[in-house]
Design an enzyme around this catalytic site. Structure first.
Site, mmCIF file in Angstrom:
data_model
loop_
_atom_site.group_PDB
_atom_site.id
_atom_site.type_symbol
_atom_site.label_atom_id
_atom_site.label_comp_id
_atom_site.label_asym_id
_atom_site.label_seq_id
_atom_site.Cartn_x
_atom_site.Cartn_y
_atom_site.Cartn_z
ATOM 1 N N LYS A 1 0.857 -1.278 0.073
ATOM 2 C CA LYS A 1 -0.005 0.024 -0.084
ATOM 3 C C LYS A 1 0.906 1.254 -0.195
ATOM 4 O O LYS A 1 0.441 2.320 -0.793
ATOM 5 C CB LYS A 1 -1.000 0.072 1.221
ATOM 6 N N ARG B 1 -3.717 2.975 8.496
ATOM 7 C CA ARG B 1 -4.102 1.714 7.719
ATOM 8 C C ARG B 1 -2.613 0.892 7.657
ATOM 9 O O ARG B 1 -1.749 1.331 7.548
ATOM 10 C CB ARG B 1 -4.426 1.729 6.331
ATOM 11 N N GLY C 1 -8.619 -7.447 4.213
ATOM 12 C CA GLY C 1 -9.376 -7.953 5.479
ATOM 13 C C GLY C 1 -8.561 -8.547 6.542
ATOM 14 O O GLY C 1 -9.147 -8.868 7.547
ATOM 15 N N MET D 1 -6.064 -6.994 8.374
ATOM 16 C CA MET D 1 -5.418 -6.318 9.477
ATOM 17 C C MET D 1 -6.276 -5.133 9.494
ATOM 18 O O MET D 1 -7.392 -5.089 9.026
ATOM 19 C CB MET D 1 -3.973 -6.022 9.274
ATOM 20 N N ARG E 1 -3.977 -1.408 -5.838
ATOM 21 C CA ARG E 1 -2.981 -2.532 -5.862
ATOM 22 C C ARG E 1 -3.529 -3.443 -6.998
ATOM 23 O O ARG E 1 -4.827 -3.414 -7.420
ATOM 24 C CB ARG E 1 -3.280 -3.317 -4.389
ATOM 25 N N HIS F 1 -16.170 -7.907 2.529
ATOM 26 C CA HIS F 1 -15.050 -8.809 3.079
ATOM 27 C C HIS F 1 -15.399 -10.151 2.474
ATOM 28 O O HIS F 1 -14.586 -10.927 2.184
ATOM 29 C CB HIS F 1 -15.242 -8.869 4.569
ATOM 30 N N SER G 1 13.639 -41.597 -5.347
ATOM 31 C CA SER G 1 12.150 -40.972 -5.204
ATOM 32 C C SER G 1 12.009 -40.628 -3.588
ATOM 33 O O SER G 1 12.098 -41.430 -2.796
ATOM 34 C CB SER G 1 11.072 -41.664 -5.778
ATOM 35 N N CYS H 1 7.996 -37.741 -4.256
ATOM 36 C CA CYS H 1 6.631 -38.227 -4.546
ATOM 37 C C CYS H 1 5.584 -38.141 -3.219
ATOM 38 O O CYS H 1 4.635 -38.682 -3.144
ATOM 39 C CB CYS H 1 6.778 -39.625 -4.882
ATOM 40 N N TYR I 1 12.110 -34.749 -11.538
ATOM 41 C CA TYR I 1 10.566 -34.660 -11.613
ATOM 42 C C TYR I 1 10.110 -34.572 -10.104
ATOM 43 O O TYR I 1 10.659 -34.882 -9.240
ATOM 44 C CB TYR I 1 10.168 -35.753 -12.451
#
Length: 875
Positions: free
Chosen positions: A22, A92, A101, A103, A336, A454, A763, A830, A850
């Site tokens: 922000k 804020r 929503g 804080m 934002r 909200h 694996s 895995c 992988y």
């Protein structure tokens, strides 16, 4: 001296980590020359310092805050704490990652009993002045002093009811003075002191409260859900107030430059005349669509549209903007990159590529990988939906289908979900405190609130179906019922929600699996271009394997063979094997299982069409297969010519004190080599037959589980090789096969260089590796992990997100040691972590080949792998 505070004009968008999202965006908008109420940001580092200093703000930081306040006074031409024309500010929060929503915010700070009178005289609008003061008292009491806002709401409602008013805007200045007096009485009763009159005391209380809110329960839960580190902290933004509650030429709103639910190009939002920002978000009044602003205040609408386009072009992304109009003058309070549904994210990313605003790499990087899960959830079966009874409809706040039992509190919803129930949370309006119940629910229904309430914003971020603002509902949350269209719905009754249409249905409507295509396909095709990691699936059935292939799986990384033994026509045979006293008897029982195992493997091979299939040999302890019902024990005894007592004695002997670390995995094959022989024969015969019948080039991958010593693997491998070679000779086949191990014991990772001498692949079974490394059971950890999250000992569930600092280091060490022995060693993971984006990035970074995950997480893993590759290429 460290710099803890920055005026907006001193920052820019690149300072996000220091100023929060922000603060950085307010600085950037200031640089762009947009109409921004000026102010300053107290940095995220100041928040971290607050916690490091024992939850105290140091004098150095206080001095810099008050110095910045003097600069703001000079800019605004007003004095903070002045009793005739006071400078009022908003306070804020603003973390570097968007946490909508989560804080707390305080408006109108700087008013007191004297200043409000001067403010009323200066503005010539007493009603507005006293309305601002009553709002400030309620917000300050709630956020800073932790007196529940519902107690203040009750006072406000009682005054309205006594006067016969429906809306807050009907209250006169005198009415509001009465409300203020009652608010201050409540404050003194609750806290034993008067409401603070010193503006500087108010400001430091508010800054402290924002820092404190970084560690409130809902923020901790949100961080855990979204992988946000606890040590980031939040910034605090102190900004000169502009007022949307000064009459009918004032107002406030929230808008998006594109539809956050669908991605459709066009401004989408809501506003309220004569209101402050919290009114829109909280859903206290029903807002108007942004298009109506063109009628109410056309000049403001024109300027708003021009600035909206400028902001989207500047950030090259859909923007979520808050604005206030004060007596016909437009101000932007923040912008934002907006939270959006997964479908909207795909559509917006692809549209921005087509518009030439971003590259495909940027498009892929912007999609939150975990959000793809939203696209794979079920939708309502059209026939069942047609037959369903519509009770009513409201705003389609977050798309998808949800059916479940009604619960009226977040606590009840969470508890019911933990018992396995499907839950729909029904609330008058949600608040940040409801976060855990919202997360547990299949769907959310609110009586109040618009598309930017909200409930709507948080549900979209979670990918949870939400229907908001159904004002026709009569609800009693304490008595746990609501009424709609003549129906009296109580806790535990089923309702169904369509978050795409806003319809609310009576009963439990059947759902069907989602289908994906269009822009989903484009994003996944781009992801495939960029990623280096392969993505396989964990699948034990042809149906699961087919789903995974349809979603892009490149093989099976884990087939758990024990799941194939539990069907009714097989369980008796495995039980016979367990209860047999001789090798010959065990081999005879196992021989009966070969056709079943072979059939299962053939079906998997056929679905995978030559893609790699890793089959893990029997892993669980044998006691999991034995009968527990008296009738089953008696039947087994009769079938094997044993007494019931003999069967029970054998069953009892198999029970272990700690089966997780007991007689299982490769230890079974060491004790009973005939099990490994049977499974090897089934694997090899299936592969040979499918290769012959279908022409697929199959190379079976046999995985030996729970190895912790090279000689263990060597022993079982010898059994496998001897059997496999015998099968090849019998069938006249030259089929290739690989033998590897599941790395799930810390000792195996430490001895990986030796174990690699006998393995074609590793694996990593990170479920068990996590259990063994942490020393606790995943089945029991939930009983105490909440305390660990609360105390920030752990920030995430180590079974959901790989512990990279500990377990991850074992994986990294094993990978490196294994490849020193065998450079071409294939490496994969895995465990359930294979579908977690942060774990996928870690696997990419340490050079695994992988990851393997559940079928519906395959797209998540593929996208995360692409994002890791793109991120790594930029280093």
């Amino acid at each position: 001296m460290a710099k803890w505070v920055y005026l907006f004009k001193e920052g820019d968008a690149g300072m996000r980590n220091l100023l929060g999202g922000k603060g950085a965006n307010l600085a950037e908008m200031t640089n762009l020359g947009l109409p921004i109420p000026q102010g300053f940001t107290v940095t995220t580092e100041a928040c971290t310092d607050y916690y490091n200093s024992g939850k105290k703000i140091t004098d150095e930081i206080k001095d810099q805050i008050f110095a910045a306040l003097v600069e703001l006074e000079n800019m605004q031409g007003k004095k903070f704490g002045d009793n005739t024309d006071p400078l009022l500010v908003s306070v804020r929060s603003g973390a570097r990652a968007s946490m909508p929503g989560m804080m707390d915010t305080i408006l109108n700070l700087g008013l007191n009993d004297v200043a409000v009178e001067g403010f009323a005289q200066k503005t010539g609008n007493p009603r507005f002045a006293y309305d601002s003061y009553r709002r400030f008292i309620q917000m300050y009491s709630d956020v800073v002093m932790e007196v529940s806002k519902t107690k203040f709401d009750a006072i406000l409602e009682s005054v309205k009811e006594a006067k016969g008013y429906k809306l807050d805007t009907e209250l006169t200045a005198d009415d509001l003075k009465e409300v203020i007096a009652k608010y201050k009485e409540l404050y003194k009763k609750e806290l034993g002191q008067d409401f603070p009159q010193d503006a500087k005391e108010q400001l430091m209380g508010a800054v402290t409260a924002v820092f404190r809110s970084w560690d409130n329960p809902r923020a901790i839960v949100y961080r855990r859900m979204n992988d946000i580190p606890g040590d980031w902290g939040t910034a605090v933004n102190v900004q000169a107030m502009v007022f949307g509650n000064m009459g009918n030429t004032s107002g406030t709103g929230v808008a998006f430059t594109r539809n956050p639910a669908t991605g459709e190009n066009g401004v989408f939002g809501e506003y309220l005349i004569n209101a402050q920002g919290e009114d829109v978000v909280a859903g206290i009044r029903t807002p108007q669509p942004i298009t109506k602003l063109a009628e109410d205040l056309p000049e403001c609408y024109k300027e708003f549209m021009e600035i909206s386009k400028k902001l989207e072009d500047h950030y090259a992304d859909m923007q979520d903007m808050e604005f206030t109009i004060q007596e016909g003058k437009l101000y932007f309070l923040q912008t934002r990159s907006g939270k959006r549904t997964a479908q909207a994210a795909l559509n917006i990313a692809c549209d921005l590529v087509d518009e030439g605003k971003i590259t495909p790499e940027t498009a892929v990087s912007r999609i939150e990988a975990k959000s793809l899960d939203q696209l794979l959830h079920p939708t309502f079966d059209p026939a069942a939906l047609k037959a369903g009874r519509v009770l009513g409809s409201a705003l389609p706040a977050s798309p998808g289908a949800a059916a479940g039992k009604v619960y009226f509190t977040a606590e009840d919803a969470k508890a019911a979900a933990e018992k396995g129930e499907r839950v729909v949370l029904v609330r008058l309006e949600t608040s940040p405190e409801d976060i855990e119940g919202m997360h547990a629910a299949e769907g959310i229904l609110t009586v109040r609130g618009g598309m930017t309430s909200h409930a709507a914003v948080v549900a979209r971020g979670m990918g949870t179906c939400c229907v908001s603002g159904c004002g026709e509902i009569k609800i009693d949350e304490e008595a746990k019922y609501f009424e709609l269209a003549g129906e009296h719905i109580v806790e535990g009754d089923y309702i169904s929600l369509d978050g795409s249409t806003g319809n609310i249905y009576l009963g439990d409507i059947k759902t069907v699996e989602a289908s994906v295509g269009g822009n989903f396909g484009r994003i996944m095709a781009w992801a495939d271009e960029f990623r280096k990691l392969q993505v396989r699936t964990n699948a034990d059935t042809p149906a699961d394997a087919k789903n995974a292939v349809n979603l892009g799986a490149e093989g099976i990384g884990l087939c758990r063979t024990e799941h194939m033994f539990f069907e009714s026509d097989r369980i008796e045979k495995i039980r016979k094997m367990i209860l047999s006293n001789t090798v010959e008897a065990r081999e005879a029982a196992l021989a009966d299982l070969i056709p079943f195992q072979k059939g299962d493997f053939k079906a998997l091979y056929e679905v995978m069409e030559g893609k790699p299939v890793t089959i893990r040999f029997l892993d669980p302890p044998l006691h999991e297969f034995i009968p527990t019902q008296e009738s089953d024990i008696a039947a087994l005894a009769k079938d094997m010519n044993l007494t019931v007592e003999e069967v029970k004695a054998t069953c009892d002997s198999l029970h272990e004190f700690n089966p997780m670390m007991g007689h299982r995995g490769c230890r079974l094959a060491v004790t009973y080599p005939e099990i490994a022989k049977m499974q090897t024969r089934a694997v090899m015969e299936a592969a040979i037959e499918v290769k012959s019948e279908k022409g697929f080039a199959i190379i079976p991958e046999i995985m030996i589980p729970l190895v912790g010593e090279k000689k263990e693997l060597q022993f079982v491998k010898n059994v496998v090789v001897e059997t496999a070679e015998a099968v090849k000779a019998e069938k006249g086949s030259d089929i290739e096969y690989h033998i590897g191990t599941m790395m799930e014991i810390p000792r195996a990772c430490l001895m990986a260089d030796e174990i690699a001498e006998e393995a074609d692949f590793f694996s990593f079974g990170t479920n068990d590796l996590t259990q063994m490394t942490f020393g606790f059971s995943r089945d029991d950890a939930g009983k105490f992990l909440d305390s660990y999250y609360k105390e920030k000992i752990y920030e995430s569930d180590p079974f959901a997100r790989l512990d990279q600092a500990g377990v991850g280091q074992l994986v990294k060490m094993a990978a490196e040691k294994g490849r020193t022995t065998k450079p071409g060693l294939k490496l994969g993971i895995c465990g359930e972590h294979g579908g977690d984006p942060s774990t996928v990035e870690f696997c990419h970074n340490i050079g695994l080949n992988y990851v393997s995950c559940s079928p519906f997480r395959v797209p998540i893993a593929k996208l995360a792998a692409a994002q890791a590759a793109i991120k790594n290429s930029g280093k």
